[in-house]
Write an enzyme that holds these catalytic residues in place. Structure first.
Site, PDB file in Angstrom:
ATOM      1  N   GLN A  10       0.838  -1.202   0.000  1.00 37.29           N
ATOM      2  CA  GLN A  10       0.000   0.000   0.000  1.00 37.29           C
ATOM      3  C   GLN A  10       0.873   1.252   0.000  1.00 37.29           C
ATOM      4  OE1 GLN A  10      -3.261  -0.222   2.703  1.00 37.29           O
ATOM      5  NE2 GLN A  10      -3.755   1.934   2.554  1.00 37.29           N
ATOM      6  N   SER A  89       3.984  -6.127   3.201  1.00 39.00           N
ATOM      7  CA  SER A  89       2.692  -6.013   3.889  1.00 39.00           C
ATOM      8  C   SER A  89       1.554  -6.542   3.007  1.00 39.00           C
ATOM      9  CB  SER A  89       2.470  -4.563   4.322  1.00 39.00           C
ATOM     10  OG  SER A  89       1.353  -4.458   5.167  1.00 39.00           O
ATOM     11  N   LEU A  90       0.729  -5.658   2.445  1.00 40.52           N
ATOM     12  CA  LEU A  90      -0.337  -6.082   1.534  1.00 40.52           C
ATOM     13  C   LEU A  90       0.194  -6.996   0.434  1.00 40.52           C
ATOM     14  CD1 LEU A  90      -3.110  -5.773  -0.003  1.00 40.52           C
ATOM     15  CD2 LEU A  90      -2.078  -3.762  -1.072  1.00 40.52           C
ATOM     16  N   ARG A 114      -9.617  -6.709   5.158  1.00 36.09           N
ATOM     17  CA  ARG A 114      -8.440  -6.244   5.906  1.00 36.09           C
ATOM     18  C   ARG A 114      -8.349  -4.720   5.844  1.00 36.09           C
ATOM     19  NH1 ARG A 114      -2.901  -5.230   4.255  1.00 36.09           N
ATOM     20  NH2 ARG A 114      -1.334  -5.937   5.773  1.00 36.09           N
ATOM     21  N   HIS A 198       0.703  -1.711  11.511  1.00 37.63           N
ATOM     22  CA  HIS A 198       1.802  -2.533  12.036  1.00 37.63           C
ATOM     23  C   HIS A 198       2.226  -2.090  13.439  1.00 37.63           C
ATOM     24  CE1 HIS A 198       1.913  -4.600   8.264  1.00 37.63           C
ATOM     25  NE2 HIS A 198       2.004  -3.454   7.634  1.00 37.63           N
ATOM     26  N   GLN A 247       0.790 -10.178  11.223  1.00 43.22           N
ATOM     27  CA  GLN A 247       1.340  -9.162  10.322  1.00 43.22           C
ATOM     28  C   GLN A 247       0.687  -7.800  10.524  1.00 43.22           C
ATOM     29  OE1 GLN A 247       0.209  -7.927   6.688  1.00 43.22           O
ATOM     30  NE2 GLN A 247       1.806  -8.926   5.484  1.00 43.22           N
TER      31      GLN A 247
END
Length: 309
Positions: A10, A89-90, A114, A198, A247
């Site tokens: 992202q 991440s994503l 999410r 995060h 995560q």
């Protein structure tokens, strides 16, 4: 010689991303169609026409996933396939789709959920994120420990040896930014994000997401997939729901993950998806590996020519 694909996270989104591939290929148009059905929204309209929606986390995440997957499939059609995969991440969701651990339409639904949970997790103004450039990890960690005695702040991302991202309460991040500047950081920049991603402030969202993940089906990966949380390969499909839940609240160990992939034989990295942020990170982590990024048809064509040249 092993090739690793790394998938954009992202922040890489922009209006018009993936349009060249969409115009160029029926397969890509079919992928967008599949994503639109899973999402219940016209994803091509979001990616190519809707400046507001493309930057709204519940839509940003499926949009980046779809564009990245479409580009990867275009690479596959030209005989370019990865030996191992990871994402920021994503991007880890695209990596799981790439490895066969997760179906594409299931992944679209998961990242939409999410994104919605992340967007709603923390009230506006209560949390923020900032990038710190030019200080090493140990120093930033000690700043976080010191500030967190009164106001929570943590390291959200280990991007490169000298670029880390802070996340936490607004007061905590503000104080850590001041301390980083006092410690002679090259740059300290607040990030335009909708929440303290995060960090432990997302714990309630992560717990809710865990119930969704438990209802999802994960298959055995056909190639190694690396986890942001551990910086190592997923041991098996059973570990996926737990690691994807963690995560959301854990540091993204991107630097450590790339070093592990290099250790496991990766010599060539291709960033697949919008932007070239990961390409620049990997160059900063280890100059000896070859790194490219593919977000345009011309870049793919050049890669194919070099492969056969």
């Amino acid at each position: 010689m092993k090739t690793a694909f790394v998938f954009s996270g992202q922040g890489a989104q922009y209006l018009g991303m993936g349009k060249e591939f969409y115009d160029h290929s029926q397969m890509v148009r079919n992928i967008f169609e599949e994503a639109s059905e899973a999402l219940g929204e016209d994803l091509s309209a979001i990616c190519f026409e809707d400046e507001k929606k493309i930057h709204f986390t519940p839509y940003t995440q499926p949009a980046i996933l779809t564009v990245s997957y479409a580009i990867e499939r275009s690479l596959n059609e030209e005989g370019i396939t990865p030996d191992m995969v990871a994402g920021l991440s994503l991007g880890e969701y695209t990596a799981l789709v790439s490895s066969g651990a997760l179906t594409f339409s299931e992944a679209v639904k998961l990242v939409h959920k999410r994104g919605s949970l992340m967007e709603e997790a923390v009230p506006d103004g209560k949390g923020k994120m900032a990038a710190v450039i030019g200080l090493d990890a140990a120093l930033i960690e000690s700043i976080c420990d010191e500030v967190s005695q009164t106001d929570y702040v943590t390291v959200a991302n280990y991007n490169t040896p000298t670029q880390l991202v802070l996340s936490g309460s607004s007061a905590g991040v503000d104080k850590a930014m001041i301390k980083a500047e006092e410690a002679k950081a090259k740059r300290v920049v607040e990030l335009k994000v909708s929440g303290p991603f995060h960090s432990l402030l997302l714990e309630p969202a992560a717990q809710e997401f865990m119930t969704v993940l438990k209802d999802s089906h994960f298959s055995t990966s056909t190639i190694p997939v690396y986890s942001n949380v551990t910086a190592e390969q997923y041991p098996d499909s059973q570990s996926i729901p737990t690691l994807l839940t963690q995560q959301m609240t854990s540091s993204v160990r991107f630097e450590q993950m790339i070093l592990q992939m290099i250790d496991d034989g990766a010599t060539d990295f291709i960033e697949v998806g919008p932007g070239k942020t990961l390409r620049s990170f990997i160059k900063a982590i280890d100059k000896s590996v070859a790194v490219k990024n593919i977000e345009k048809v011309s870049q793919l064509q050049k890669l194919v020519e070099n492969k056969h040249g």
